[in-house]
Design a protein around this motif. Sequence first.
Motif, PDB file in Angstrom:
ATOM      1  N   HIS A   9       0.822  -1.211   0.000  1.00  0.00           N
ATOM      2  CA  HIS A   9       0.000   0.000   0.000  1.00  0.00           C
ATOM      3  C   HIS A   9       0.861   1.268   0.000  1.00  0.00           C
ATOM      4  O   HIS A   9       0.429   2.311  -0.478  1.00  0.00           O
ATOM      5  CB  HIS A   9      -0.926  -0.015   1.215  1.00  0.00           C
ATOM      6  N   PHE A  10       2.067   1.184   0.536  1.00  0.00           N
ATOM      7  CA  PHE A  10       2.960   2.333   0.630  1.00  0.00           C
ATOM      8  C   PHE A  10       4.163   2.157  -0.289  1.00  0.00           C
ATOM      9  O   PHE A  10       4.550   1.032  -0.593  1.00  0.00           O
ATOM     10  CB  PHE A  10       3.428   2.532   2.083  1.00  0.00           C
ATOM     11  N   GLN A  11       4.736   3.270  -0.712  1.00  0.00           N
ATOM     12  CA  GLN A  11       5.889   3.269  -1.600  1.00  0.00           C
ATOM     13  C   GLN A  11       6.939   4.247  -1.078  1.00  0.00           C
ATOM     14  O   GLN A  11       6.595   5.226  -0.407  1.00  0.00           O
ATOM     15  CB  GLN A  11       5.476   3.704  -3.016  1.00  0.00           C
ATOM     16  N   PRO A  12       8.222   4.021  -1.409  1.00  0.00           N
ATOM     17  CA  PRO A  12       9.237   5.002  -1.026  1.00  0.00           C
ATOM     18  C   PRO A  12       8.862   6.390  -1.536  1.00  0.00           C
ATOM     19  O   PRO A  12       8.363   6.541  -2.648  1.00  0.00           O
ATOM     20  CB  PRO A  12      10.501   4.479  -1.713  1.00  0.00           C
ATOM     21  N   GLY A  13       9.054   7.380  -0.679  1.00  0.00           N
ATOM     22  CA  GLY A  13       8.722   8.755  -1.015  1.00  0.00           C
ATOM     23  C   GLY A  13       7.371   9.204  -0.496  1.00  0.00           C
ATOM     24  O   GLY A  13       7.101  10.404  -0.419  1.00  0.00           O
ATOM     25  N   ASP A  14       6.493   8.263  -0.136  1.00  0.00           N
ATOM     26  CA  ASP A  14       5.177   8.637   0.395  1.00  0.00           C
ATOM     27  C   ASP A  14       5.326   9.415   1.693  1.00  0.00           C
ATOM     28  O   ASP A  14       6.126   9.062   2.555  1.00  0.00           O
ATOM     29  CB  ASP A  14       4.323   7.394   0.690  1.00  0.00           C
ATOM     30  N   GLN A  15       4.539  10.465   1.830  1.00  0.00           N
ATOM     31  CA  GLN A  15       4.459  11.229   3.074  1.00  0.00           C
ATOM     32  C   GLN A  15       3.347  10.603   3.902  1.00  0.00           C
ATOM     33  O   GLN A  15       2.222  10.446   3.418  1.00  0.00           O
ATOM     34  CB  GLN A  15       4.146  12.693   2.779  1.00  0.00           C
ATOM     35  N   ILE A  16       3.648  10.226   5.140  1.00  0.00           N
ATOM     36  CA  ILE A  16       2.669   9.544   5.988  1.00  0.00           C
ATOM     37  C   ILE A  16       2.580  10.219   7.349  1.00  0.00           C
ATOM     38  O   ILE A  16       3.408  11.060   7.706  1.00  0.00           O
ATOM     39  CB  ILE A  16       3.007   8.037   6.164  1.00  0.00           C
ATOM     40  N   VAL A  17       1.586   9.801   8.114  1.00  0.00           N
ATOM     41  CA  VAL A  17       1.470  10.221   9.500  1.00  0.00           C
ATOM     42  C   VAL A  17       1.133   8.987  10.329  1.00  0.00           C
ATOM     43  O   VAL A  17       0.439   8.088   9.869  1.00  0.00           O
ATOM     44  CB  VAL A  17       0.398  11.330   9.683  1.00  0.00           C
ATOM     45  N   VAL A  18       1.676   8.947  11.534  1.00  0.00           N
ATOM     46  CA  VAL A  18       1.325   7.932  12.520  1.00  0.00           C
ATOM     47  C   VAL A  18       0.484   8.654  13.566  1.00  0.00           C
ATOM     48  O   VAL A  18       0.985   9.526  14.274  1.00  0.00           O
ATOM     49  CB  VAL A  18       2.586   7.303  13.158  1.00  0.00           C
ATOM     50  N   MET A  56       6.063  11.627   8.680  1.00  0.00           N
ATOM     51  CA  MET A  56       7.340  11.074   8.240  1.00  0.00           C
ATOM     52  C   MET A  56       7.270  10.727   6.759  1.00  0.00           C
ATOM     53  O   MET A  56       6.197  10.732   6.166  1.00  0.00           O
ATOM     54  CB  MET A  56       7.681   9.820   9.050  1.00  0.00           C
ATOM     55  N   ARG A  57       8.419  10.413   6.196  1.00  0.00           N
ATOM     56  CA  ARG A  57       8.491  10.003   4.799  1.00  0.00           C
ATOM     57  C   ARG A  57       8.950   8.552   4.745  1.00  0.00           C
ATOM     58  O   ARG A  57       9.873   8.146   5.447  1.00  0.00           O
ATOM     59  CB  ARG A  57       9.461  10.894   4.023  1.00  0.00           C
ATOM     60  N   VAL A  58       8.286   7.770   3.878  1.00  0.00           N
ATOM     61  CA  VAL A  58       8.660   6.376   3.667  1.00  0.00           C
ATOM     62  C   VAL A  58       9.963   6.342   2.882  1.00  0.00           C
ATOM     63  O   VAL A  58      10.089   7.007   1.848  1.00  0.00           O
ATOM     64  CB  VAL A  58       7.543   5.627   2.900  1.00  0.00           C
ATOM     65  N   VAL A  59      10.944   5.583   3.390  1.00  0.00           N
ATOM     66  CA  VAL A  59      12.265   5.550   2.757  1.00  0.00           C
ATOM     67  C   VAL A  59      12.499   4.242   2.007  1.00  0.00           C
ATOM     68  O   VAL A  59      12.818   4.254   0.824  1.00  0.00           O
ATOM     69  CB  VAL A  59      13.384   5.770   3.809  1.00  0.00           C
ATOM     70  N   ALA A  60      12.367   3.117   2.688  1.00  0.00           N
ATOM     71  CA  ALA A  60      12.709   1.832   2.077  1.00  0.00           C
ATOM     72  C   ALA A  60      12.037   0.692   2.832  1.00  0.00           C
ATOM     73  O   ALA A  60      11.700   0.831   4.006  1.00  0.00           O
ATOM     74  CB  ALA A  60      14.230   1.635   2.105  1.00  0.00           C
ATOM     75  N   PRO A  61      11.856  -0.453   2.165  1.00  0.00           N
ATOM     76  CA  PRO A  61      11.322  -1.621   2.883  1.00  0.00           C
ATOM     77  C   PRO A  61      12.261  -2.011   4.017  1.00  0.00           C
ATOM     78  O   PRO A  61      13.475  -1.825   3.931  1.00  0.00           O
ATOM     79  CB  PRO A  61      11.299  -2.721   1.816  1.00  0.00           C
ATOM     80  N   GLU A  71       7.297  -9.362  13.181  1.00  0.00           N
ATOM     81  CA  GLU A  71       7.817 -10.391  12.266  1.00  0.00           C
ATOM     82  C   GLU A  71       7.132 -10.315  10.906  1.00  0.00           C
ATOM     83  O   GLU A  71       6.794 -11.323  10.297  1.00  0.00           O
ATOM     84  CB  GLU A  71       7.672 -11.790  12.880  1.00  0.00           C
ATOM     85  N   GLU A  72       6.945  -9.079  10.424  1.00  0.00           N
ATOM     86  CA  GLU A  72       6.299  -8.840   9.135  1.00  0.00           C
ATOM     87  C   GLU A  72       7.046  -7.743   8.386  1.00  0.00           C
ATOM     88  O   GLU A  72       7.846  -7.016   8.960  1.00  0.00           O
ATOM     89  CB  GLU A  72       4.846  -8.405   9.340  1.00  0.00           C
ATOM     90  N   ASN A  73       6.732  -7.612   7.093  1.00  0.00           N
ATOM     91  CA  ASN A  73       7.313  -6.545   6.288  1.00  0.00           C
ATOM     92  C   ASN A  73       6.891  -5.198   6.851  1.00  0.00           C
ATOM     93  O   ASN A  73       5.717  -4.975   7.136  1.00  0.00           O
ATOM     94  CB  ASN A  73       6.849  -6.635   4.840  1.00  0.00           C
ATOM     95  N   GLY A  74       7.850  -4.326   7.013  1.00  0.00           N
ATOM     96  CA  GLY A  74       7.584  -2.976   7.481  1.00  0.00           C
ATOM     97  C   GLY A  74       8.218  -1.972   6.549  1.00  0.00           C
ATOM     98  O   GLY A  74       8.652  -2.312   5.439  1.00  0.00           O
ATOM     99  N   TRP A  75       8.292  -0.745   6.986  1.00  0.00           N
ATOM    100  CA  TRP A  75       8.910   0.330   6.216  1.00  0.00           C
ATOM    101  C   TRP A  75       9.856   1.130   7.101  1.00  0.00           C
ATOM    102  O   TRP A  75       9.560   1.396   8.263  1.00  0.00           O
ATOM    103  CB  TRP A  75       7.839   1.267   5.661  1.00  0.00           C
ATOM    104  N   ARG A  76      10.971   1.524   6.517  1.00  0.00           N
ATOM    105  CA  ARG A  76      11.892   2.443   7.167  1.00  0.00           C
ATOM    106  C   ARG A  76      11.347   3.834   6.915  1.00  0.00           C
ATOM    107  O   ARG A  76      11.045   4.196   5.777  1.00  0.00           O
ATOM    108  CB  ARG A  76      13.293   2.280   6.577  1.00  0.00           C
ATOM    109  N   LEU A  77      11.180   4.618   7.965  1.00  0.00           N
ATOM    110  CA  LEU A  77      10.621   5.959   7.886  1.00  0.00           C
ATOM    111  C   LEU A  77      11.654   6.975   8.326  1.00  0.00           C
ATOM    112  O   LEU A  77      12.462   6.704   9.210  1.00  0.00           O
ATOM    113  CB  LEU A  77       9.394   6.073   8.789  1.00  0.00           C
ATOM    114  N   ARG A  78      11.584   8.157   7.724  1.00  0.00           N
ATOM    115  CA  ARG A  78      12.468   9.259   8.124  1.00  0.00           C
ATOM    116  C   ARG A  78      11.619  10.384   8.687  1.00  0.00           C
ATOM    117  O   ARG A  78      10.688  10.864   8.046  1.00  0.00           O
ATOM    118  CB  ARG A  78      13.257   9.786   6.932  1.00  0.00           C
ATOM    119  N   TYR A 105      15.289   8.054  12.157  1.00  0.00           N
ATOM    120  CA  TYR A 105      14.836   6.927  11.339  1.00  0.00           C
ATOM    121  C   TYR A 105      14.203   5.872  12.233  1.00  0.00           C
ATOM    122  O   TYR A 105      14.732   5.542  13.293  1.00  0.00           O
ATOM    123  CB  TYR A 105      16.001   6.309  10.570  1.00  0.00           C
ATOM    124  N   LEU A 106      13.057   5.368  11.792  1.00  0.00           N
ATOM    125  CA  LEU A 106      12.326   4.330  12.522  1.00  0.00           C
ATOM    126  C   LEU A 106      11.883   3.265  11.539  1.00  0.00           C
ATOM    127  O   LEU A 106      11.782   3.525  10.346  1.00  0.00           O
ATOM    128  CB  LEU A 106      11.056   4.908  13.158  1.00  0.00           C
TER     129      LEU A 106
END
Length: 144
Positions: free
Chosen positions: A30-39, A53-58, A65-72, A81-82
Amino acid sequence: MTEPGLSPNFPDYAPAPDLLTPTRNITHAHFQPGDQIVVIKGCVAGDLWGDSMRVVAPSWHTPTEENGWRLRNATGGAQSYLTAHPRYMVHLQRRCPDCLIYLRAMERYLLPRYAGYDGLVNCGWYSITPSGQLVHVDEVRNGR
């Protein structure tokens, strides 16, 4: 009328159960690198509040124990970075139906709890592990 256990002035930290995020079904794709998000972390002055934050990389999200995203977090602070699970995130610039449904549900649930209070309310739903993983309180309780 204030919620039982809270002072009339509400503290900056006001725990409220999060009934929506733990059951949110949103995929990594659902998310891609470069997306601007909010938690979403709470509310302020009748609106939802959270960290942008901005989505950086998988990235692997160890607590789930699931796929997440590195956020800046552009504002930096203690943690620039989280890594986060997709169910915590909401698109800011792209108004997709999945994120809008979640936002509206969160508004209907959370905002009436603190109606009339203009200060910032942090509901205490998230913490950061020593390895820079953003984790939801329900996942900590479930032993993840």
